[in-house]
Design an enzyme around this catalytic site. Structure first.
Site, mmCIF file in Angstrom:
data_model
loop_
_atom_site.group_PDB
_atom_site.id
_atom_site.type_symbol
_atom_site.label_atom_id
_atom_site.label_comp_id
_atom_site.label_asym_id
_atom_site.label_seq_id
_atom_site.Cartn_x
_atom_site.Cartn_y
_atom_site.Cartn_z
ATOM 1 N N TYR A 148 -5.797 100.812 41.039
ATOM 2 C CA TYR A 148 -5.751 102.113 40.899
ATOM 3 C C TYR A 148 -6.280 102.457 39.484
ATOM 4 C CZ TYR A 148 -4.111 106.911 39.951
ATOM 5 O OH TYR A 148 -4.018 108.346 39.784
ATOM 6 N N ASP A 243 -9.470 97.719 33.493
ATOM 7 C CA ASP A 243 -8.535 98.624 33.393
ATOM 8 C C ASP A 243 -7.027 98.069 33.028
ATOM 9 O OD1 ASP A 243 -6.691 100.856 33.660
ATOM 10 O OD2 ASP A 243 -7.549 101.277 35.543
ATOM 11 N N LYS A 271 -1.066 104.814 29.009
ATOM 12 C CA LYS A 271 0.595 104.340 28.937
ATOM 13 C C LYS A 271 1.053 104.034 27.680
ATOM 14 C CE LYS A 271 0.307 104.714 34.028
ATOM 15 N NZ LYS A 271 -0.263 104.024 35.007
#
Ligand SMILES: *Cc1c(COP(=O)(O)O)cnc(C)c1O
Length: 429
Positions: A148, A243, A271
């Protein structure tokens, strides 16, 4: 608020949320479709504990899906946010906070010679791939099934007639021509990546990968996988994009690239670097980032990019992340893994655990999965029963069998022990 007779506070809120937001939520992972029951309405968190609107407390393993490595309301983060909010920004101008956070990130992850702050991981991944396409003058991107990278159109792709072929949209509303710029490969399977390069010679701009897969549940990279991606991309003139939105400052201070000693060309962050505020970042070699406006021809902008309050939260968070903490998180993670496996074995339940440091997933499947196909073989109903039983015992897990549990600095061995005790019963559910 209007409360109907017999409705608790949470039920009233859920009813209002359902009328305001699609599916009652502002991000689909917060819904409880996969596990059943009603999602909690949370009003407060302190350390590793959150409290819902009805006053019920839970030991929290959701961790806001990744950012809260220090737990909720860490005093240093709260103080930094308060200070910066009182300073009156944002200003539509550069502030010291973004320079300090940028420097702290570069010191921890030297492959980011330059970086750019944005407001979400989605934006960061989308922008990094724009840079990769500009740098290589190629259009295709390889991603992995189960990976994702946010919800940008081109990254919502699913396999068409097979892996390594041009993809189909994985979401309604994504143009077929856009999805077709993405190729899918299989995680931990270098041959599937090599096949993409063979099928589309000279056309692939980048391979984007979660170096530790954490959005299909936690699936660790097998020995040689990340090195192999480094080698394949270099050989074919494509860029390697890590990522690290979850893994950055999570699996090591320097992220997966430090833990596994593989330097990507571009890195995507989010995050933890925002300390619980909306922040993303992308960075890499200077000559690549210098393609970004106003230094270069790749346009990318953001009114609230580098927001001083968010930068302050990120900087305060990074300031707490030392070698000792990572050692402690590793220890906690290992203890939780061992305890859960033992509890499952006692209950006669065959499970496996994917874990890297403080990231962990219990798979209701005998062997830990290596890729998305194997992840999907896990027993989703068994997980749903387990989730409900754990919640009844006051332990809040992410409401999907394909999410990571997040340990934080605020968790302790007594929390692990309590979790394992609850799991003893929950595994029998
Ligand atoms: C969460 C996540 C994103 C998207 O970040 P948002 O801030 O939710 O847009 C991208 N990549 C990975 C690996 C993520 O876990």
């Amino acid at each position: 608020m209007s409360v109907r007779a017999g409705e608790t506070g949470a039920a009233a809120y859920r009813r209002r949320a359902a009328s305001l937001f699609p599916g009652g939520v502002n991000s689909p992972v917060r819904a409880y479709g996969a596990v059943g029951g009603e999602p909690p309405i949370i009003v407060e968190g302190k350390g590793a504990v959150v409290r819902d609107v009805d006053g019920r407390e839970y030991l929290d393993y959701v961790g806001a899906f990744g950012p809260l490595i220090l737990g909720h309301a860490h005093p240093a983060v709260v103080a930094a946010v308060r200070r910066e909010a009182e300073a009156g920004g944002p200003f539509g101008a550069t502030t010291p906070a973004e320079i300090e956070l940028g420097a702290a990130i570069r010191a921890a992850m030297p492959s980011l010679e330059r970086l750019r702050f944005v407001s979400s991981g989605t934006e960061a991944a989308m922008s990094a791939l724009r840079v990769a396409r500009a740098a290589t003058r190629r259009d295709l991107v390889v991603k992995f099934e189960g990976g994702y990278h946010g919800h940008a159109d081109g990254l919502l792709a699913r396999a068409g007639s097979g892996l390594a072929t041009l993809s189909l949209p994985a979401s309604a509303g994504v143009a077929a021509v856009v999805a077709a710029q993405t190729l899918l490969a299989r995680y931990n399977d270098l041959a599937s990546v090599a096949a993409a390069f063979e099928r589309h010679p000279g056309k692939i701009a980048a391979v984007i990968v979660e170096p530790v897969a954490a959005n299909m549940g936690v699936v660790a990279p097998e020995a040689g996988f990340l090195d192999g991606l480094r080698e394949l991309t270099a050989r074919h003139g494509a860029l390697l994009v890590f990522d690290e939105v979850i893994t950055g400052f999570r699996v090591a201070r320097g992220g997966a690239q430090a833990r596994y000693h593989v330097a990507p060309d571009l890195t995507v962050l989010g995050k933890i670097v925002g300390g619980g505020m909306p922040v993303g970042a992308y960075g890499g070699r200077a000559e690549l980032l210098d393609l970004v406006a106003p230094a270069g021809p790749v346009y990318q902008a953001g009114t609230l990019s580098g927001h001083p309050v968010a930068m302050a939260a990120g900087l305060a968070t990074l300031g707490e992340l030392g070698a000792e903490l990572y050692a402690r998180l590793e220890h906690l993670g290992a203890a939780l893994e061992t305890g859960l496996l033992e509890a499952a074995a006692t209950a006669g339940r065959r499970v496996s655990i994917g874990r890297v440091g403080s990231l962990l997933t219990v798979f209701f499947r005998a062997a830990a999965p290596r890729d998305f196909d194997e992840v999907q073989e896990a027993d989703a109903d068994a997980f749903a029963r387990f989730h409900r039983a754990m919640r009844d015992a006051g332990i809040l897990l992410p409401p999907s069998p394909q999410e990571a549990w997040f340990l934080s600095a605020a968790h302790g061995m007594e929390d692990v022990a309590r979790t394992v005790e609850a799991a003893r019963t929950a595994f029998r559910a």
